[in-house]
Design a protein around this motif. Structure first.
Motif, PDB file in Angstrom:
ATOM      1  N   VAL A  72      48.941  34.560 -14.433  1.00  0.00           N
ATOM      2  CA  VAL A  72      49.620  33.782 -13.402  1.00  0.00           C
ATOM      3  C   VAL A  72      49.433  34.461 -12.048  1.00  0.00           C
ATOM      4  CG1 VAL A  72      51.356  32.731 -14.915  1.00  0.00           C
ATOM      5  CG2 VAL A  72      51.804  34.965 -13.904  1.00  0.00           C
ATOM      6  N   LYS A  73      49.729  33.694 -10.984  1.00  0.00           N
ATOM      7  CA  LYS A  73      49.641  34.237  -9.625  1.00  0.00           C
ATOM      8  C   LYS A  73      50.813  33.725  -8.805  1.00  0.00           C
ATOM      9  CE  LYS A  73      46.686  30.486  -8.122  1.00  0.00           C
ATOM     10  NZ  LYS A  73      45.411  30.066  -7.605  1.00  0.00           N
ATOM     11  N   VAL A  74      51.163  34.473  -7.783  1.00  0.00           N
ATOM     12  CA  VAL A  74      52.295  34.120  -6.936  1.00  0.00           C
ATOM     13  C   VAL A  74      51.930  32.960  -6.014  1.00  0.00           C
ATOM     14  CG1 VAL A  74      51.824  35.733  -5.027  1.00  0.00           C
ATOM     15  CG2 VAL A  74      54.179  35.110  -5.571  1.00  0.00           C
ATOM     16  N   GLY A  96      49.559  38.575 -12.290  1.00  0.00           N
ATOM     17  CA  GLY A  96      50.224  39.171 -13.439  1.00  0.00           C
ATOM     18  C   GLY A  96      50.057  38.298 -14.659  1.00  0.00           C
ATOM     19  N   GLU A  97      50.913  38.560 -15.652  1.00  0.00           N
ATOM     20  CA  GLU A  97      50.896  37.725 -16.858  1.00  0.00           C
ATOM     21  C   GLU A  97      52.315  37.478 -17.333  1.00  0.00           C
ATOM     22  OE1 GLU A  97      50.154  40.555 -20.656  1.00  0.00           O
ATOM     23  OE2 GLU A  97      48.381  40.151 -19.448  1.00  0.00           O
ATOM     24  N   ILE A  98      52.471  36.365 -18.035  1.00  0.00           N
ATOM     25  CA  ILE A  98      53.791  35.977 -18.527  1.00  0.00           C
ATOM     26  C   ILE A  98      54.211  36.928 -19.645  1.00  0.00           C
ATOM     27  CG2 ILE A  98      55.140  34.173 -19.663  1.00  0.00           C
ATOM     28  CD1 ILE A  98      53.275  32.113 -18.306  1.00  0.00           C
ATOM     29  N   HIS A 112      58.269  49.489  -8.402  1.00  0.00           N
ATOM     30  CA  HIS A 112      59.432  48.754  -8.898  1.00  0.00           C
ATOM     31  C   HIS A 112      59.688  47.492  -8.079  1.00  0.00           C
ATOM     32  CE1 HIS A 112      61.186  51.700  -6.002  1.00  0.00           C
ATOM     33  NE2 HIS A 112      61.974  50.693  -5.676  1.00  0.00           N
ATOM     34  N   TYR A 113      60.360  46.560  -8.722  1.00  0.00           N
ATOM     35  CA  TYR A 113      60.780  45.304  -8.134  1.00  0.00           C
ATOM     36  C   TYR A 113      62.106  44.988  -8.807  1.00  0.00           C
ATOM     37  CZ  TYR A 113      60.820  40.533  -6.460  1.00  0.00           C
ATOM     38  OH  TYR A 113      61.163  39.379  -5.815  1.00  0.00           O
ATOM     39  N   PHE A 114      63.102  44.618  -8.135  1.00  0.00           N
ATOM     40  CA  PHE A 114      63.293  44.097  -6.828  1.00  0.00           C
ATOM     41  C   PHE A 114      63.279  45.242  -5.802  1.00  0.00           C
ATOM     42  CE2 PHE A 114      67.527  45.065  -8.288  1.00  0.00           C
ATOM     43  CZ  PHE A 114      68.183  45.577  -7.184  1.00  0.00           C
ATOM     44  N   VAL A 116      57.495  37.786 -15.384  1.00  0.00           N
ATOM     45  CA  VAL A 116      56.081  38.053 -15.156  1.00  0.00           C
ATOM     46  C   VAL A 116      55.931  39.560 -14.968  1.00  0.00           C
ATOM     47  CG1 VAL A 116      54.220  37.831 -13.442  1.00  0.00           C
ATOM     48  CG2 VAL A 116      55.520  35.815 -14.160  1.00  0.00           C
ATOM     49  N   THR A 117      54.932  40.148 -15.631  1.00  0.00           N
ATOM     50  CA  THR A 117      54.596  41.548 -15.407  1.00  0.00           C
ATOM     51  C   THR A 117      53.414  41.582 -14.447  1.00  0.00           C
ATOM     52  OG1 THR A 117      55.361  42.149 -17.618  1.00  0.00           O
ATOM     53  CG2 THR A 117      53.926  43.731 -16.488  1.00  0.00           C
ATOM     54  N   LEU A 118      53.643  42.153 -13.280  1.00  0.00           N
ATOM     55  CA  LEU A 118      52.598  42.245 -12.265  1.00  0.00           C
ATOM     56  C   LEU A 118      51.528  43.255 -12.673  1.00  0.00           C
ATOM     57  CD1 LEU A 118      54.856  42.373  -9.066  1.00  0.00           C
ATOM     58  CD2 LEU A 118      53.509  40.421  -9.892  1.00  0.00           C
TER      59      LEU A 118
END
Length: 129
Positions: free
Chosen positions: A111-113, A64-66, A40-42, A85-87
């Motif tokens: 995407v990437k952080v 992840g992806e948008i 989980h996040y946050f 974004v889903t990691l």
């Protein structure tokens, strides 16, 4: 030459200190529940899925992806995009997209952080992979 955008320093607390320390090293941390196995996040100590307090820090791949996004074309600072974004590890997080052509963003895009400096710990954002 345009002045670099300044971001406010994050306001952490003792519970999120490991997250911000890892961000200083360019690492994105998430939490995983050892009771149910869900990531989980946050970052927080109680699992939002099973309410267990058996959670541990885990380094995310930062990939992840948008899931969805919104492009703000008119603002005082110019166009910007925010979205979810889903990691790869499963959790979704809200973020800003930076260093990319905002008009070419697409749902499902990889995407990437990336981290941007502040006067405190750097902030995580995402860019096209």
């Amino acid at each position: 030459m345009a002045e670099a955008k300044k971001y406010p320093a994050p306001q952490g607390n003792p519970e999120t200190t490991p997250f911000w320390e890892a961000a200083k090293q360019g690492k994105l941390l998430i939490k995983r529940c050892t009771a149910c196995g869900e990531a989980h996040y946050f970052p927080r100590s109680i699992c939002p899925f099973c309410f267990s307090d058996k959670t541990v820090w885990e380094e995310s791949s930062g990939e992840g992806e948008i899931y969805t996004f919104s492009l703000m074309r008119k603002s005082a600072t110019g166009p910007y995009a925010i979205g979810y974004v889903t990691l790869k590890e499963g959790p979704s997080l809200q973020t800003n997209f930076v260093d990319c052509d905002m008009a070419s963003l697409k749902i499902g895009q990889k995407v990437k952080v990336v981290f941007r400096p502040t006067e405190g710990a750097p902030l995580p954002f995402f860019t096209v992979a």
